[in-house]
Write an enzyme that holds these catalytic residues in place. Structure first.
Site, PDB file in Angstrom:
ATOM      1  N   ASN A 194      13.168 -70.771 -63.572  1.00 29.32           N
ATOM      2  CA  ASN A 194      11.794 -70.466 -63.980  1.00 29.32           C
ATOM      3  C   ASN A 194      11.478 -69.088 -63.412  1.00 29.32           C
ATOM      4  OD1 ASN A 194       8.717 -72.452 -63.630  1.00 29.32           O
ATOM      5  ND2 ASN A 194       9.335 -71.063 -65.229  1.00 29.32           N
ATOM      6  N   GLN A 205       0.230 -66.019 -67.917  1.00 30.79           N
ATOM      7  CA  GLN A 205       1.340 -66.496 -68.722  1.00 30.79           C
ATOM      8  C   GLN A 205       1.659 -65.554 -69.882  1.00 30.79           C
ATOM      9  OE1 GLN A 205      -0.565 -70.595 -68.932  1.00 30.79           O
ATOM     10  NE2 GLN A 205       1.554 -71.170 -68.507  1.00 30.79           N
ATOM     11  N   CYS A 253       1.175 -73.621 -60.778  1.00 27.30           N
ATOM     12  CA  CYS A 253       2.570 -73.563 -61.200  1.00 27.30           C
ATOM     13  C   CYS A 253       3.412 -73.839 -59.962  1.00 27.30           C
ATOM     14  CB  CYS A 253       2.903 -72.198 -61.786  1.00 27.30           C
ATOM     15  SG  CYS A 253       4.651 -71.940 -62.170  1.00 27.30           S
ATOM     16  N   GLY A 254       4.173 -74.938 -59.979  1.00 28.78           N
ATOM     17  CA  GLY A 254       4.931 -75.315 -58.799  1.00 28.78           C
ATOM     18  C   GLY A 254       5.992 -74.307 -58.416  1.00 28.78           C
ATOM     19  N   ASN A 281       1.134 -79.595 -71.262  1.00 29.21           N
ATOM     20  CA  ASN A 281       2.569 -79.371 -71.206  1.00 29.21           C
ATOM     21  C   ASN A 281       3.248 -80.663 -71.653  1.00 29.21           C
ATOM     22  OD1 ASN A 281       2.786 -76.663 -69.559  1.00 29.21           O
ATOM     23  ND2 ASN A 281       1.258 -77.925 -68.525  1.00 29.21           N
ATOM     24  N   GLU A 314       6.319 -75.690 -72.185  1.00 28.88           N
ATOM     25  CA  GLU A 314       5.166 -75.271 -71.382  1.00 28.88           C
ATOM     26  C   GLU A 314       4.053 -74.646 -72.207  1.00 28.88           C
ATOM     27  OE1 GLU A 314       5.236 -73.640 -67.500  1.00 28.88           O
ATOM     28  OE2 GLU A 314       7.396 -73.868 -67.312  1.00 28.88           O
ATOM     29  N   ARG A 315       2.865 -75.138 -71.969  1.00 33.65           N
ATOM     30  CA  ARG A 315       1.650 -74.534 -72.500  1.00 33.65           C
ATOM     31  C   ARG A 315       1.522 -73.129 -71.932  1.00 33.65           C
ATOM     32  NH1 ARG A 315      -4.076 -76.652 -70.161  1.00 33.65           N
ATOM     33  NH2 ARG A 315      -3.028 -75.830 -68.319  1.00 33.65           N
ATOM     34  N   CYS A 339      10.273 -76.421 -64.637  1.00 33.26           N
ATOM     35  CA  CYS A 339       8.818 -76.516 -64.506  1.00 33.26           C
ATOM     36  C   CYS A 339       8.520 -77.393 -63.302  1.00 33.26           C
ATOM     37  CB  CYS A 339       8.198 -77.100 -65.777  1.00 33.26           C
ATOM     38  SG  CYS A 339       6.408 -77.339 -65.658  1.00 33.26           S
ATOM     39  N   GLY A 340       7.949 -76.794 -62.257  1.00 34.39           N
ATOM     40  CA  GLY A 340       7.704 -77.528 -61.025  1.00 34.39           C
ATOM     41  C   GLY A 340       6.615 -78.579 -61.162  1.00 34.39           C
TER      42      GLY A 340
END
Length: 288
Positions: A17, A78, A87-88, A197, A215-216, A225-226
């Site tokens: 990511n 984004q 966002c992780g 998402n 992902e949105r 994606c975390g």
């Protein structure tokens, strides 16, 4: 479109990511346009160290090292120009970036979704992710009831907010799902007034899960994606597929993450945060 000047950037990724990191002190007057331009996978930022152009977002980071532990204010813009509340993997990158500058192993991260504590050991970063919520107003849902194993589009999904909304489907095999085809109708379903998402997961046979996420804001599948990894474990616990407070391995295409969703308290997300290189990026503006 023209270039006004340039700003230095760093490129990081967390299990694939990837993010462009810009110090918030460097002026970027139009952050949405900067992100749309430089995150583009065909014509965006590139490094000689990597043949992958563009990024999954731009992290504008402001270090406040007068605090103990130091704080970093994180704004993720984004590729479509929108701002993500959380966002992780981006938070883990922000922690790694701040920890190096402040020469510390503990950082507080201020995000639109709240303040999160992170610890950094070499290139491994663990971050608090808050308490996952299935409540309709938290997801949010256009419904007064929680969405648990309900048919939405072509998948059976459970809705949860792990900093951002996720529609999670537990499937037999993540590789057997055409995610790019089935996800958009769910991501834009009227049931999700702010969008969602779309995350799919399948048991890996060893107590963990394989994961893929559409992902949105990226409007496509990412390598990791975390918040989606945390959503997978939260939903798995809700459905009785996971019990207890032990860490669970979640493997998106880009690597392996460790997720803990305790019965009480904040979830934890751990994994590598890797510095890929540095460069200079044009500050862009639209001619009118």
């Amino acid at each position: 479109m023209s270039a006004l000047n340039t700003v230095p950037f760093e490129k990081f990724h967390g299990t694939g990511n990837d993010f462009v990191v810009v110090d918030a002190e460097d002026p970027v007057p139009d952050r949405p346009e900067f992100a749309r331009t430089h995150c583009d996978r065909d014509a965006g930022i590139s490094l000689t160290e990597s043949d992958r152009r563009g990024a999954d977002g731009v992290l504008f980071l402001a270090l406040e090292d007068r605090y103990d532990p130091p704080r970093v204010v994180m704004t993720l813009v984004q590729p479509d120009g929108s701002v993500a509340a959380m966002c992780g993997n981006g938070a883990r990158v922000a922690a790694a970036w701040a920890a190096e500058r402040a020469e510390t192993t503990e950082v507080m991260i201020d995000t639109p979704a709240g303040t999160r504590r992170a610890t950094v050991e070499d290139d491994y970063v663990s971050v608090e992710m808050g308490v996952p919520s299935f409540a309709p107003r938290d997801v949010p849902l256009d419904s007064g009831e929680e969405l648990v194993e309900a048919e939405v589009g072509d998948l059976t999904v459970t809705a949860v907010n792990t900093g951002v909304p996720h529609a999670v489907a537990i499937v037999d095999d993540v590789d057997g799902v055409d995610l790019e085809s089935v996800a958009p109708s769910i991501r834009h379903a009227p049931l999700f007034p702010e969008g969602a998402n779309v995350t799919i997961a399948s048991p890996d046979g060893n107590g963990g899960f394989r994961q893929r996420t559409f992902e949105r804001g990226v409007e496509g599948e990412t390598q990791s994606c975390g918040t989606g990894a945390v959503a997978v474990v939260a939903v798995a616990k809700r459905l009785g597929l996971v019990e207890g407070d032990d860490p669970v391995s979640v493997s998106p295409p880009g690597g392996e993450l460790s997720v803990t969703v305790p019965d009480e308290g904040t979830a934890l997300l751990g994994g590598p945060a890797v510095h890929e290189g540095d460069g200079e990026a044009d500050v862009v503006f639209r001619q009118r």
